[in-house]
Enzyme design. Sequence first.
Site, short mmCIF file in Angstrom:
data_model
loop_
_atom_site.label_atom_id
_atom_site.label_comp_id
_atom_site.label_asym_id
_atom_site.label_seq_id
_atom_site.Cartn_x
_atom_site.Cartn_y
_atom_site.Cartn_z
N GLY A 82 -21.76 -61.58 45.81
CA GLY A 82 -21.06 -60.41 45.68
C GLY A 82 -20.44 -59.98 47.04
N GLN A 83 -20.03 -58.64 47.00
CA GLN A 83 -19.34 -58.39 48.12
C GLN A 83 -20.02 -56.89 48.71
OE1 GLN A 83 -14.86 -58.88 48.40
NE2 GLN A 83 -14.89 -59.90 46.28
N TYR A 84 -19.11 -55.98 49.06
CA TYR A 84 -19.84 -54.59 49.42
C TYR A 84 -20.13 -53.68 48.29
CZ TYR A 84 -19.18 -55.51 54.64
OH TYR A 84 -19.18 -56.02 55.83
N ALA A 91 -22.50 -51.91 38.87
CA ALA A 91 -22.57 -53.43 39.73
C ALA A 91 -23.57 -54.07 39.21
CB ALA A 91 -22.54 -52.84 40.95
N ILE A 92 -23.57 -55.58 39.60
CA ILE A 92 -24.17 -56.57 39.29
C ILE A 92 -23.98 -57.34 40.34
CG2 ILE A 92 -24.87 -58.46 37.93
CD1 ILE A 92 -23.69 -56.96 35.69
N SER A 96 -26.80 -51.96 39.31
CA SER A 96 -26.97 -50.46 39.38
C SER A 96 -26.08 -49.80 38.47
CB SER A 96 -26.74 -50.42 41.03
OG SER A 96 -25.22 -50.73 41.23
N CYS A 122 -16.74 -54.03 45.83
CA CYS A 122 -16.99 -55.29 45.50
C CYS A 122 -15.29 -55.94 45.76
CB CYS A 122 -17.05 -55.46 43.89
SG CYS A 122 -18.63 -54.63 43.53
#
Length: 219
Positions: free
Chosen positions: A77-79, A152-153, A167, A183
């Site tokens: 994933g990203q931020y 988020a995953i 989360s 993300c």
Amino acid sequence: MTTEPSEIEWEITDSLVPYEEALARMEMRVRDIYEGKAPELVWLLQHPPLYTAGTSADASDLIDPDRFPVYEAGRGGQYTYHGPGQRIAYVMLDLRKRSRDLRKFVTNLEQWVIDTLAEFNVTGERREGRVGVWVSRDVSGSILPREDKIAAIGVRVRNWITFHGISINVEPDLDHFSGIVPCGISEHGVTSLVDMGLPVTMDDVDAALKRTWEEIFEN
């Protein structure tokens, strides 16, 4: 700490857990699970305000790098943002004795979130090309609903042992998300259960996570 009939441990940490401490704890537990020294674990916790960078993070998506500490997470994933009011569930499962199927595991995590949100009459949805769980919200004066991210995953697997996880935004400070492009998606917003007008507590969410777990992961 409680141990479920399936021998999966469930642990809830009430104090805010520093991110480096959580990473070290997960690394140790993954090793112990792999070596047969410890059972699988679902760890529920919260972090102090921070940003994490996944393996696909684009530096341009870190809008305010000095606002909070930034950590390399090692997950996909990203931020993402983590902070108080957000329920983190780190899931350390042994896929060697389950299905050695990472795609299925991620799908199960998504469904776990969706089923947990449904406990509060919230319809969580997947979106093609977007990681996480989303909700549609009516906007005054607009024909089309607005789509906001509520969960988020991000996962990592080592020797078929999983770590990191999900989360769910219960009642975080949503302004804290403005320091990043969550993300990598800038055209949609972020919401939480309380932002949607639901008087949900962290204890409520924990109870729902436990209720919905078995049907997804123990079948």
